[in-house]
Design an enzyme around this catalytic site. Structure first.
Site, PDB file in Angstrom:
ATOM      1  N   GLU A 128       0.831  -1.204   0.000  1.00 15.96           N
ATOM      2  CA  GLU A 128       0.000   0.000   0.000  1.00 15.96           C
ATOM      3  C   GLU A 128       0.869   1.260   0.000  1.00 15.96           C
ATOM      4  O   GLU A 128       0.549   2.253  -0.642  1.00 15.96           O
ATOM      5  CB  GLU A 128      -0.912   0.000   1.240  1.00 15.96           C
ATOM      6  CG  GLU A 128      -2.005  -1.041   1.187  1.00 15.96           C
ATOM      7  CD  GLU A 128      -3.025  -0.730   0.108  1.00 15.96           C
ATOM      8  OE1 GLU A 128      -2.694  -0.959  -1.088  1.00 15.96           O
ATOM      9  OE2 GLU A 128      -4.115  -0.278   0.433  1.00 15.96           O
ATOM     10  N   THR A 181      -4.349   7.586  -6.088  1.00 15.24           N
ATOM     11  CA  THR A 181      -4.467   7.643  -4.622  1.00 15.24           C
ATOM     12  C   THR A 181      -3.469   8.653  -4.048  1.00 15.24           C
ATOM     13  O   THR A 181      -3.807   9.433  -3.151  1.00 15.24           O
ATOM     14  CB  THR A 181      -4.226   6.251  -4.017  1.00 15.24           C
ATOM     15  OG1 THR A 181      -5.176   5.371  -4.590  1.00 15.24           O
ATOM     16  CG2 THR A 181      -4.404   6.245  -2.515  1.00 15.24           C
TER      17      THR A 181
HETATM   18  N1  HSE Z   1      -7.774   5.551   3.410  1.00 16.64           N
HETATM   19  C1  HSE Z   1      -7.156   5.659   2.130  1.00 16.64           C
HETATM   20  C2  HSE Z   1      -7.474   7.025   1.560  1.00 16.64           C
HETATM   21  C3  HSE Z   1      -7.664   4.570   1.245  1.00 16.64           C
HETATM   22  O1  HSE Z   1      -8.624   7.449   1.683  1.00 16.64           O
HETATM   23  O2  HSE Z   1      -6.583   7.657   0.995  1.00 16.64           O
HETATM   24  C4  HSE Z   1      -7.060   4.549  -0.135  1.00 16.64           C
HETATM   25  O3  HSE Z   1      -7.801   3.614  -0.915  1.00 16.64           O
END
Ligand code: HSE
Length: 310
Positions: A128, A181
C-alpha cells in the site's frame, strides 16, 4: 519446492467517516496469486491476469510485500509469483491491497504461518505504501482478515474486527476518471479544524455503535465524511446530486470508495443495491463518462488458501 494458490478480496476503505481507520471486505471479487518457494534468492512476478501491470517488478506492490515478509522471518528463498486474477487497478475497490494481502497471506502460508494476522497486515501495508505513498491498512486489513475492521491505532498496529449486521450489499461504480491515490492524499490539508474533527469522531463512534447494535439507520447516518470528502468530491462530477438520488432510492449511505474515483452505496439488501448501481451508472452516462458497476455483498471472509502443492 512448495506452491500455494491464494485469494484475497476486494475492499472499500474509509466507510465515509473512517479515513484510514475503517474498511470492509467484499465477497467473491478479488485477486488470485500462485506463489512458489524454492531454494535460492530472488523474485519473479508473471502476470497471467490479462490486466495490465507494471513490467518492472520494483513498481509492483507484491515486491515490497514479499521482501518485508522474508526480512521479518530472516529467510532467503527464490519466490516466483504468478498473478492469475486481478482487480483492475484504479477501480476503487482496493486493487493494490488485494495483491498485497494475497502476497503477504500466501507467503505466511508457504512458511507454515510464522506471523500473526496483524504481522501479515503489516507486510501487506508495504504494498500500500508503494501504491499510495502512505502506510494505511484500511484496505489491507479487511483484505487479510475479512469483514469490517477498525484500525484503532497504527503505532503499534491495533486492529479490531467489527460485526457485520444482516445482509449488507455495496453497489460500487467505477467512473472512467483517473484519480491517483497519491494525488487524492496529497490534496488533503495537514490539519483538521476542531469543528470538523468533532463531527468526524461523533460519526466514527456512531458507526461503531450502529454496527454493534445492528442499528442500520445509525450506520447510514454516521457514514458522513467531513475530513476527506469535501476536498475529494470535486474529482467526481455531480457528486452531491448523485448522493441525493441514491439516498432517495433507499440506500443507507453513499460515499467515495477509498480515495476514489469510485463511489459506493451501502444498502441493506441486494435489490436496493442494484437500484443504486443503476442510478449511479445512469448519472455518469448522462455526463458522458463510462463506468462499471459492481453489486457485491459485504463479506466476513478475508484472504484464503485455495490450493497447495508440495
Ligand atoms: N484511506 C485511504 C485514503 C484509502 O482514503 O486515501 C485509499 O484507498
Amino acid at each position: 519446492m512448495k506452491k500455494v494458490r491464494v485469494f484475497a478480496p476486494a475492499s472499500i476503505a474509509n466507510m465515509g467517516c473512517g479515513f484510514d481507520v475503517i474498511g470492509l471486505a467484499l465477497d467473491e471479487v478479488g485477486d488470485i496469486l500462485e506463489i512458489t518457494m524454492s531454494e535460492g534468492d530472488g523474485l519473479t512476478i508473471t502476470n497471467q491476469s490479462g490486466v495490465p501491470l507494471p513490467e518492472d517488478i520494483e513498481q509492483n506492490v507484491i515486491t515490497p510485500v514479499v521482501r518485508a515478509f522474508l526480512k521479518k522471518i530472516g529467510q532467503k528463498a527464490q519466490i516466483d509469483v504468478t498473478v492469475c486474477e486481478k482487480i483492475y487497478p484504479g477501480s476503487g475497490i482496493g486493487s493494490s491491497a488485494a495483491s498485497s494481502a494475497a502476497a503477504a497471506f500466501g507467503m505466511n502460508e508457504l512458511y507454515g504461518c510464522p506471523l500473526s494476522e496483524e504481522e501479515v497486515v503489516m507486510c501487506a501495508m508495504e504494498g500500500e505504501n508503494l501504491a499510495s505513498g502512505g502506510y494505511h491498512a484500511d484496505n489491507a486489513a479487511p483484505a487479510v482478515m475479512g469483514g469490517i475492521v477498525l484500525i484503532r491505532g497504527y503505532e503499534p498496529l491495533d486492529i479490531i474486527q467489527l460485526p457485520v449486521p444482516g445482509n449488507f450489499y455495496c453497489a460500487v461504480v467505477h467512473p472512467h476518471i483517473v484519480v491517483a491515490t497519491k494525488e487524492a492524499r496529497e490534496i488533503l490539508p495537514k490539519a483538521v479544524p476542531m469543528h470538523d474533527a468533532v463531527r468526524q469522531w461523533g460519526n466514527v463512534g456512531g458507526l461503531i455503535a450502529g454496527l454493534y447494535s445492528g442499528n442500520i439507520g445509525l450506520v447510514g447516518r454516521a457514514m458522513q465524511d467531513h475530513v476527506a470528502e469535501p476536498y475529494r468530491k470535486s474529482f467526481i462530477p455531480g457528486f452531491d446530486d448523485l448522493r441525493a438520488k441514491v439516498l432517495g432510492a433507499g440506500a443507507l449511505a453513499m460515499n467515495i470508495s477509498g480515495s476514489g474515483p469510485s463511489v459506493f452505496a451501502l444498502c441493506d439488501h441486494r435489490t436496493s443495491a442494484e437500484a443504486a448501481g443503476f442510478l449511479m451508472k445512469k448519472h455518469f452516462d448522462s455526463l458522458g463518462i463510462g463506468s462499471e458497476v459492481y453489486v457485491v455483498k459485504v463479506s466476513n471472509k478475508g484472504a484464503k488458501l485455495t490450493g497447495i502443492t508440495i
